[in-house]
Scaffold this motif. Structure first.
Motif, PDB file in Angstrom:
ATOM      1  N   SER A 116      83.367  74.860   8.801  1.00  0.00           N
ATOM      2  CA  SER A 116      82.875  75.663   7.684  1.00  0.00           C
ATOM      3  C   SER A 116      83.818  76.827   7.391  1.00  0.00           C
ATOM      4  O   SER A 116      84.545  77.285   8.267  1.00  0.00           O
ATOM      5  CB  SER A 116      81.475  76.202   7.997  1.00  0.00           C
ATOM      6  OG  SER A 116      81.546  77.154   9.048  1.00  0.00           O
ATOM      7  N   GLN A 117      83.750  77.319   6.143  1.00  0.00           N
ATOM      8  CA  GLN A 117      84.577  78.462   5.775  1.00  0.00           C
ATOM      9  C   GLN A 117      84.207  79.722   6.574  1.00  0.00           C
ATOM     10  O   GLN A 117      85.103  80.463   6.986  1.00  0.00           O
ATOM     11  CB  GLN A 117      84.478  78.728   4.275  1.00  0.00           C
ATOM     12  CG  GLN A 117      85.410  79.858   3.820  1.00  0.00           C
ATOM     13  CD  GLN A 117      85.476  79.982   2.315  1.00  0.00           C
ATOM     14  OE1 GLN A 117      85.228  79.037   1.597  1.00  0.00           O
ATOM     15  NE2 GLN A 117      85.810  81.176   1.837  1.00  0.00           N
ATOM     16  N   PRO A 118      82.908  79.993   6.833  1.00  0.00           N
ATOM     17  CA  PRO A 118      82.571  81.157   7.664  1.00  0.00           C
ATOM     18  C   PRO A 118      83.188  81.070   9.062  1.00  0.00           C
ATOM     19  O   PRO A 118      83.550  82.106   9.637  1.00  0.00           O
ATOM     20  CB  PRO A 118      81.045  81.117   7.719  1.00  0.00           C
ATOM     21  CG  PRO A 118      80.648  80.446   6.454  1.00  0.00           C
ATOM     22  CD  PRO A 118      81.698  79.402   6.219  1.00  0.00           C
ATOM     23  N   THR A 119      83.310  79.854   9.598  1.00  0.00           N
ATOM     24  CA  THR A 119      83.935  79.687  10.917  1.00  0.00           C
ATOM     25  C   THR A 119      85.405  80.078  10.872  1.00  0.00           C
ATOM     26  O   THR A 119      85.914  80.740  11.782  1.00  0.00           O
ATOM     27  CB  THR A 119      83.805  78.227  11.399  1.00  0.00           C
ATOM     28  OG1 THR A 119      82.425  77.885  11.481  1.00  0.00           O
ATOM     29  CG2 THR A 119      84.457  78.036  12.753  1.00  0.00           C
ATOM     30  N   LYS A 168      94.554  79.200   1.656  1.00  0.00           N
ATOM     31  CA  LYS A 168      93.171  79.594   1.389  1.00  0.00           C
ATOM     32  C   LYS A 168      92.309  79.239   2.597  1.00  0.00           C
ATOM     33  O   LYS A 168      92.528  78.219   3.246  1.00  0.00           O
ATOM     34  CB  LYS A 168      92.620  78.865   0.163  1.00  0.00           C
ATOM     35  CG  LYS A 168      93.293  79.226  -1.143  1.00  0.00           C
ATOM     36  CD  LYS A 168      92.645  78.468  -2.290  1.00  0.00           C
ATOM     37  CE  LYS A 168      93.269  78.841  -3.630  1.00  0.00           C
ATOM     38  NZ  LYS A 168      92.645  78.076  -4.752  1.00  0.00           N
ATOM     39  N   MET A 169      91.313  80.076   2.856  1.00  0.00           N
ATOM     40  CA  MET A 169      90.412  79.779   3.968  1.00  0.00           C
ATOM     41  C   MET A 169      89.553  78.558   3.667  1.00  0.00           C
ATOM     42  O   MET A 169      89.239  77.773   4.566  1.00  0.00           O
ATOM     43  CB  MET A 169      89.536  80.991   4.264  1.00  0.00           C
ATOM     44  CG  MET A 169      90.317  82.153   4.864  1.00  0.00           C
ATOM     45  SD  MET A 169      89.254  83.404   5.583  1.00  0.00           S
ATOM     46  CE  MET A 169      90.476  84.667   6.007  1.00  0.00           C
ATOM     47  N   SER A 170      89.162  78.382   2.408  1.00  0.00           N
ATOM     48  CA  SER A 170      88.348  77.220   2.041  1.00  0.00           C
ATOM     49  C   SER A 170      89.130  75.927   2.248  1.00  0.00           C
ATOM     50  O   SER A 170      88.583  74.934   2.742  1.00  0.00           O
ATOM     51  CB  SER A 170      87.893  77.336   0.586  1.00  0.00           C
ATOM     52  OG  SER A 170      89.012  77.443  -0.287  1.00  0.00           O
ATOM     53  N   ALA A 171      90.407  75.941   1.880  1.00  0.00           N
ATOM     54  CA  ALA A 171      91.240  74.743   2.055  1.00  0.00           C
ATOM     55  C   ALA A 171      91.471  74.453   3.534  1.00  0.00           C
ATOM     56  O   ALA A 171      91.469  73.293   3.960  1.00  0.00           O
ATOM     57  CB  ALA A 171      92.574  74.929   1.338  1.00  0.00           C
ATOM     58  N   LYS A 206      91.529  87.530  -4.652  1.00  0.00           N
ATOM     59  CA  LYS A 206      91.063  86.257  -4.074  1.00  0.00           C
ATOM     60  C   LYS A 206      92.189  85.397  -3.505  1.00  0.00           C
ATOM     61  O   LYS A 206      91.993  84.207  -3.246  1.00  0.00           O
ATOM     62  CB  LYS A 206      90.270  85.459  -5.108  1.00  0.00           C
ATOM     63  CG  LYS A 206      88.998  86.158  -5.594  1.00  0.00           C
ATOM     64  CD  LYS A 206      88.218  85.281  -6.541  1.00  0.00           C
ATOM     65  CE  LYS A 206      86.929  85.989  -6.995  1.00  0.00           C
ATOM     66  NZ  LYS A 206      86.136  85.148  -7.920  1.00  0.00           N
ATOM     67  N   LYS A 207      93.363  85.982  -3.322  1.00  0.00           N
ATOM     68  CA  LYS A 207      94.479  85.263  -2.724  1.00  0.00           C
ATOM     69  C   LYS A 207      94.855  85.910  -1.388  1.00  0.00           C
ATOM     70  O   LYS A 207      94.655  87.115  -1.197  1.00  0.00           O
ATOM     71  CB  LYS A 207      95.696  85.255  -3.655  1.00  0.00           C
ATOM     72  CG  LYS A 207      95.500  84.417  -4.911  1.00  0.00           C
ATOM     73  CD  LYS A 207      96.777  84.372  -5.747  1.00  0.00           C
ATOM     74  CE  LYS A 207      96.579  83.517  -6.985  1.00  0.00           C
ATOM     75  NZ  LYS A 207      97.831  83.447  -7.814  1.00  0.00           N
ATOM     76  N   LEU A 208      95.399  85.108  -0.491  1.00  0.00           N
ATOM     77  CA  LEU A 208      95.810  85.598   0.819  1.00  0.00           C
ATOM     78  C   LEU A 208      97.322  85.750   0.880  1.00  0.00           C
ATOM     79  O   LEU A 208      98.059  84.854   0.462  1.00  0.00           O
ATOM     80  CB  LEU A 208      95.360  84.624   1.919  1.00  0.00           C
ATOM     81  CG  LEU A 208      93.850  84.451   2.118  1.00  0.00           C
ATOM     82  CD1 LEU A 208      93.593  83.436   3.214  1.00  0.00           C
ATOM     83  CD2 LEU A 208      93.193  85.780   2.455  1.00  0.00           C
ATOM     84  N   TYR A 209      97.779  86.880   1.390  1.00  0.00           N
ATOM     85  CA  TYR A 209      99.204  87.141   1.575  1.00  0.00           C
ATOM     86  C   TYR A 209      99.419  87.550   3.025  1.00  0.00           C
ATOM     87  O   TYR A 209      98.830  88.528   3.494  1.00  0.00           O
ATOM     88  CB  TYR A 209      99.686  88.241   0.634  1.00  0.00           C
ATOM     89  CG  TYR A 209      99.521  87.912  -0.839  1.00  0.00           C
ATOM     90  CD1 TYR A 209     100.548  87.288  -1.538  1.00  0.00           C
ATOM     91  CD2 TYR A 209      98.327  88.199  -1.508  1.00  0.00           C
ATOM     92  CE1 TYR A 209     100.402  86.968  -2.887  1.00  0.00           C
ATOM     93  CE2 TYR A 209      98.159  87.889  -2.847  1.00  0.00           C
ATOM     94  CZ  TYR A 209      99.201  87.262  -3.541  1.00  0.00           C
ATOM     95  OH  TYR A 209      99.049  86.940  -4.865  1.00  0.00           O
ATOM     96  N   ILE A 210     100.228  86.793   3.732  1.00  0.00           N
ATOM     97  CA  ILE A 210     100.436  87.062   5.151  1.00  0.00           C
ATOM     98  C   ILE A 210     101.165  88.389   5.335  1.00  0.00           C
ATOM     99  O   ILE A 210     102.096  88.719   4.587  1.00  0.00           O
ATOM    100  CB  ILE A 210     101.206  85.905   5.831  1.00  0.00           C
ATOM    101  CG1 ILE A 210     101.153  86.048   7.359  1.00  0.00           C
ATOM    102  CG2 ILE A 210     102.629  85.783   5.309  1.00  0.00           C
ATOM    103  CD1 ILE A 210     101.610  84.799   8.104  1.00  0.00           C
ATOM    104  N   THR A 211     100.740  89.186   6.295  1.00  0.00           N
ATOM    105  CA  THR A 211     101.349  90.488   6.571  1.00  0.00           C
ATOM    106  C   THR A 211     102.513  90.332   7.551  1.00  0.00           C
ATOM    107  O   THR A 211     102.767  89.241   8.075  1.00  0.00           O
ATOM    108  CB  THR A 211     100.305  91.437   7.188  1.00  0.00           C
ATOM    109  OG1 THR A 211      99.894  90.881   8.455  1.00  0.00           O
ATOM    110  CG2 THR A 211      99.101  91.613   6.282  1.00  0.00           C
ATOM    111  N   LYS A 212     103.201  91.437   7.812  1.00  0.00           N
ATOM    112  CA  LYS A 212     104.291  91.403   8.795  1.00  0.00           C
ATOM    113  C   LYS A 212     103.759  91.044  10.183  1.00  0.00           C
ATOM    114  O   LYS A 212     104.403  90.306  10.933  1.00  0.00           O
ATOM    115  CB  LYS A 212     105.020  92.755   8.834  1.00  0.00           C
ATOM    116  CG  LYS A 212     105.912  93.019   7.630  1.00  0.00           C
ATOM    117  CD  LYS A 212     106.704  94.306   7.802  1.00  0.00           C
ATOM    118  CE  LYS A 212     107.637  94.526   6.625  1.00  0.00           C
ATOM    119  NZ  LYS A 212     108.418  95.798   6.780  1.00  0.00           N
TER     120      LYS A 212
END
Length: 307
Positions: free
Chosen positions: A28-31, A17-20, A53-59
């Protein structure tokens, strides 16, 4: 694109997660979002899919990650070497449990002798864990008995090894010249833990032959496996290199497979993007000295036959 961009990218991958990632990096999360957006613009494609709201890494993200960890690690090593007057060269060596119990101490001693100013860190675990640490650039090089699965790792078979069936010298099998494979389905086995290269090879072999394995004990060390064989009359499949002492003491009988399906190698493994240092090259040459096995030349064994 900067080292800072790569550090943020790696932390987003590891945190999920970007927040984590922002919290971990004290920014900051915007950074974090901006850094990822700049990387995506620089490389011309998405590094993450954003779904529910979840991130999945692409190829493309996976491809960048395979380089990023090593680039950041090498940058940090360069900074340390250039800035610190008392910089000490380091090598981080991973070994699977079988390798650790059989040949690792001799390898480390030889490496210390040829590189007395180098700080050596060693880590012992199963093949799966060694692979994960190599991919995260937490280890420089590994010696494993299992098959690594990531295409980002180079694996070079170097040291001969093979598995044998073992029983105690008081087990009925110890008096037999031949044991039929079919007979194993009624026996209790002491097995290594999931993720072990030894276990993976044995399970694959038995599955192909249609023979079920009755597991009575699972352990993450050869000592626990050998103790169960000697004291509880279990069977086990283990590297020949791990039972030399017990064979000489008359506690364990070896039953050798008549085909070559249990032949294998200890392999040298490192990341394809890793810059091989002098210490790594020296280590590879040292490992080659352990290539051959001679214990079977001086003992008598039973034979495991298909039927």
């Amino acid at each position: 694109m900067t080292i800072r961009h790569l550090r943020i990218f790696i932390e987003v991958v590891d945190s999920g997660k970007m927040s984590a990632a922002a919290e971990k990096l004290f920014i900051s999360q915007p950074t974090v979002s901006q850094a990822i957006r700049e990387l995506e613009e620089h490389y011309g494609g998405l590094l993450f899919e954003r779904l529910s709201k979840k991130l999945y890494i692409t190829k493309k993200g996976q491809k960048l990650l395979s380089y990023a960890r090593n680039v950041v690690k090498q940058f940090d090593e360069m900074e340390e070497a250039m800035i610190q007057d008392n910089y000490v060269k380091k090598i981080r060596l991973g070994a699977t449990n079988t390798v650790g119990e059989c040949i690792l101490s001799g390898i480390i001693n030889a490496l210390k002798e040829s590189n007395p100013q180098t700080e050596i860190y060693s880590y012992v675990n199963n093949t799966r864990n060694i692979e994960e640490k190599l991919l995260k650039a937490e280890l420089d090089i590994g010696i494993v008995e299992g098959r690594v699965k990531s295409p980002d790792l180079i694996s070079i078979p170097e040291v001969n090894d093979f598995l044998v069936l073992i029983c105690s010298t008081t087990h009925p099998f110890s008096k037999k010249k031949t044991v039929r494979l079919e007979e194993l389905k009624n026996e209790s086995f002491a097995m290594r833990e999931q993720g072990s290269g030894t276990r993976e090879l044995f399970e694959k072999y038995m599955q192909e032959k249609g023979i079920p394995i009755k597991i009575a004990l699972e352990g993450n060390s050869s000592d626990s496996i050998k103790k169960a064989v000697i004291e509880n009359q279990f069977l086990a499949v283990i590297s020949i290199r791990q039972v030399e002492k017990e064979i000489k003491e008359g506690k364990i009988q070896v039953i050798q497979n008549t085909d070559s399906d249990w032949n294998r190698y200890f392999s040298i493994v490192y990341h394809k993007n890793k810059v091989k240092t002098y210490e790594m090259m020296n280590l590879i040459e040292i490992i080659k000295n352990y290539k051959n096995i001679d214990i079977l030349n001086v003992i008598s064994t039973g034979k495991l036959v298909k039927n």
